[in-house]
Design an enzyme around this catalytic site. Structure first.
Site, mmCIF file in Angstrom:
data_model
loop_
_atom_site.group_PDB
_atom_site.id
_atom_site.type_symbol
_atom_site.label_atom_id
_atom_site.label_comp_id
_atom_site.label_asym_id
_atom_site.label_seq_id
_atom_site.Cartn_x
_atom_site.Cartn_y
_atom_site.Cartn_z
ATOM 1 N N LYS A 196 39.447 33.922 43.855
ATOM 2 C CA LYS A 196 38.275 33.648 43.855
ATOM 3 C C LYS A 196 38.014 32.091 43.758
ATOM 4 C CE LYS A 196 33.808 33.843 41.342
ATOM 5 N NZ LYS A 196 33.092 34.477 40.299
ATOM 6 N N GLU A 202 49.240 31.086 39.037
ATOM 7 C CA GLU A 202 50.198 32.079 39.409
ATOM 8 C C GLU A 202 50.131 32.474 41.025
ATOM 9 O OE1 GLU A 202 48.140 32.350 37.054
ATOM 10 O OE2 GLU A 202 49.050 33.391 35.262
ATOM 11 N N GLY A 256 35.383 38.276 39.058
ATOM 12 C CA GLY A 256 36.852 38.483 39.482
ATOM 13 C C GLY A 256 37.024 39.947 39.368
ATOM 14 N N ARG A 257 36.639 40.734 38.257
ATOM 15 C CA ARG A 257 36.934 41.997 37.726
ATOM 16 C C ARG A 257 35.869 42.948 38.397
ATOM 17 N NH1 ARG A 257 35.623 38.669 33.605
ATOM 18 N NH2 ARG A 257 33.808 39.196 32.378
ATOM 19 N N GLU A 342 38.378 42.242 29.007
ATOM 20 C CA GLU A 342 37.633 40.828 29.697
ATOM 21 C C GLU A 342 36.208 40.541 29.643
ATOM 22 O OE1 GLU A 342 40.257 38.115 32.488
ATOM 23 O OE2 GLU A 342 38.877 38.981 33.619
ATOM 24 N N HIS A 373 54.333 63.169 26.793
ATOM 25 C CA HIS A 373 55.826 63.082 26.393
ATOM 26 C C HIS A 373 56.281 61.944 26.004
ATOM 27 C CE1 HIS A 373 56.772 67.083 28.121
ATOM 28 N NE2 HIS A 373 55.650 66.863 29.077
ATOM 29 N N LYS A 501 45.554 29.109 29.275
ATOM 30 C CA LYS A 501 46.066 28.334 30.526
ATOM 31 C C LYS A 501 46.174 27.021 30.317
ATOM 32 C CE LYS A 501 43.053 31.210 33.480
ATOM 33 N NZ LYS A 501 41.709 31.342 34.676
#
Ligand code: F6P
Length: 536
Positions: A196, A202, A256-257, A342, A373, A501
């Site tokens: 965005k 990253e 973003g999410r 978030e 399990h 960050k």
């Protein structure tokens, strides 16, 4: 908002074992909601009539319908960033106008959707080519909301995947990009840089690495046909070398999410095709309509939210487990982790004052039978209560293996039943009476006691189609909205990710040895020194 009252009501209701609630023959029906063909059953919780009425009173008191109207009406409800929150417009194809600042955003949304579809058709039918010919592999480079949505959905909808293969690179760890690129041919790869902001370290680092990989093979001059950008920052995409005709943009009112519904979903659209993608959007839109129209008690996102508040803010259960039973939903817990944590992991209310109650819970999970399990041991017998959110489809996609799906369903239903029922000491003793006696019998039996009375909800759907996935994601988005609004926080900013960050930017030269660790705390300095000694 009287959170103490909720706490008292919830603790009082929890004194009655959940299973005893079922002496009421209407319990299951009355503590369940349907929306379209989804069923949300929250009857296996301690919530009683009185508690539910109180929650509904609190819902009214918080004026959630007004806030919901403000969101759908394009008002700047993300107050700390002064932005509207209108990702719902992305899944509103052809329908009513959606206004932001007096302007209908739908023509822009539909225009971009149309451009995406034309591009995707071209990639899928081979008329849009890269230097090596037809695109065989798509590499989406993004992180957080620019990765989790399409990565999760492409896996969930694997039976509909008839386009080129899709790969997702997110971590700045070189191992991630390296391992993804290793088996691929740069000549037939299409690279989607999804960010965005187009500043995320990253993503930009991985994008540089992949650009080099493509350039080394096809030459920098010809590498343009291999790149696409999904971003709100056309200027930065262009500075990276991706021209406007290859940028699919979206506005700042898409968080973003919440962005999988628009350009960030391009890799998903390439995978499943525009028609299935539209069906995914329609599922989300159907849930939007339900959320706006259904009265609270029949409103699935509202009841999912109120159940969440009952468990976390009412009873103090700090986590919730997301347990989709289908393997293809294995990235859903991670997706919902970002969506929920978030959004609602904040310590202050909208007006900046301290929250009067705990923020949203820790969200975690894994596909069901694998979890059984592994960590279900603690859920059944540990000393902390973990509310479980089961999800199960009535049918799978593997017709020839329908018996396996039936086993999957049986396991899912058995777990919620076992959590509620438990096993008493006398049942465990009777079970072991042939093998042990006396004190040893009691000792052994104690290990096999299940306290029971552990709450769970189940979301059941017919089968995992694009439409159903759209419904489920929108359901959870609106649940987060209602929970956040009732707690009084802004669910749409994410300031809590910024400090780390900034410190990483400061530390990079220290790790590289270009600056010293002076001014850092002794622990950080010690770790840097360890890295310097061992990095080679
Ligand atoms: O750091 C958090 C975050 O901003 C998320 O909210 C977002 O989904 C992710 O980073 C990626 O951001 P972008 O799409 O701008 O690269």
């Amino acid at each position: 908002m009287n959170w103490d009252r909720l706490g008292k009501a919830a603790h009082k209701a929890a004194e009655t074992p959940i299973i005893e609630r079922f002496v009421d023959p209407n319990r299951a029906r009355e503590f369940a909601v349907e929306a379209g063909d989804l069923l949300f059953d929250y009857s296996k919780t301690s919530m009683d009539e009185a508690g539910r009425s109180l929650l509904l009173e609190m819902f009214d008191e918080a004026a959630i319908p007004l806030r919901r109207q403000a969101m759908f009406g394009g008002e700047s409800i993300n107050e700390t960033e002064r932005r509207a929150v209108l990702h719902t417009a992305l899944r509103n194809p052809g329908a009513a106008p959606a206004m932001v600042d007096g302007q209908d955003v739908m023509p822009g949304v539909l225009g971009t959707l149309g451009r995406m579809e034309t591009f995707v058709e071209g990639v899928r039918d081979g008329s849009i080519r890269v230097t090596g010919g037809k695109v065989t592999d798509v590499i989406n480079i993004g992180i957080g909301g620019s990765d989790l949505g399409p990565a999760m959905a492409a896996l969930a909808l694997a039976p509909y995947h008839d386009g080129p293969r899709c790969h997702f690179v997110s971590n700045v760890d070189a191992a991630h990009v390296n391992d993804i690129l290793l088996p691929l041919r740069p000549e037939t790869a299409l690279v989607i840089v999804a960010s965005k902001t187009f500043t995320t370290i990253e993503t930009m680092t991985n994008a540089d690495t992949v650009r080099k990989w493509i350039g080394e093979s096809v030459g920098d001059v010809d590498s343009g046909s291999h790149f696409v950008a999904l971003s709100s920052a056309e200027d930065r995409a262009s500075a990276f070398g991706i021209g406007p005709e290859r940028v699919f943009g979206f506005e700042d009112w898409v968080g973003g999410r919440y962005s999988v519904w628009g350009p960030i979903g391009l890799s998903l659209m390439i995978a499943i095709g525009p028609e299935a993608f539209r069906s995914f959007l329609s599922g989300g839109h159907a849930m939007d309509m339900h959320f706006q129209a259904a009265p609270p008690l029949q409103n699935m996102p509202v009841m999912l939210a109120l159940t969440g508040l009952w468990h976390n803010q009412g009873l103090g259960y700090a986590t919730r487990a997301i347990l989709p039973y289908e393997q293809r939903m294995s990235r859903l817990p991670a997706y919902l982790q970002q969506l929920e944590m978030e959004s609602n992991g904040k310590g202050v209310s909208m007006n900046g004052s301290e929250l009067p109650v705990h923020s949203g819970p820790v969200v975690w999970g894994e596909p069901g039978t694998n979890g059984q399990h592994a960590f279900f041991q603690l859920i059944h017998q540990g000393t902390r209560v973990v509310p479980c959110e089961f999800m199960i489809g009535a049918a799978g996609h593997e017709d020839a293996l329908a018996h396996q799906h039936r086993l999957l369903v049986a396991n899912c239903l058995a777990q919620s039943e076992a959590l509620m029922r438990g096993r008493t000491l006398s049942e465990a003793t009777a079970m072991l009476a042939d093998s042990f006696s006396g004190e040893e019998l009691e000792r052994q039996a104690r290990h096999r006691v299940f306290p029971g009375n552990r709450p769970s909800t189940t979301l059941a759907y017919p089968s995992l189609t694009p439409f159903v996935l759209g419904q489920i994601l929108a359901l959870y988005e609106h649940r987060v909205f209602v929970e956040g609004a009732m707690i009084g926080i802004n669910s749409f900013d994410q300031w809590g990710v910024e400090l780390g960050k900034a410190l990483a930017r400061d530390l990079e030269p220290v790790v590289s040895g270009e600056a010293d660790a002076g001014g850092k705390d002794a622990s950080t300095a010690q770790l840097v020194s360890f890295v310097h000694r061992h990095a080679g």
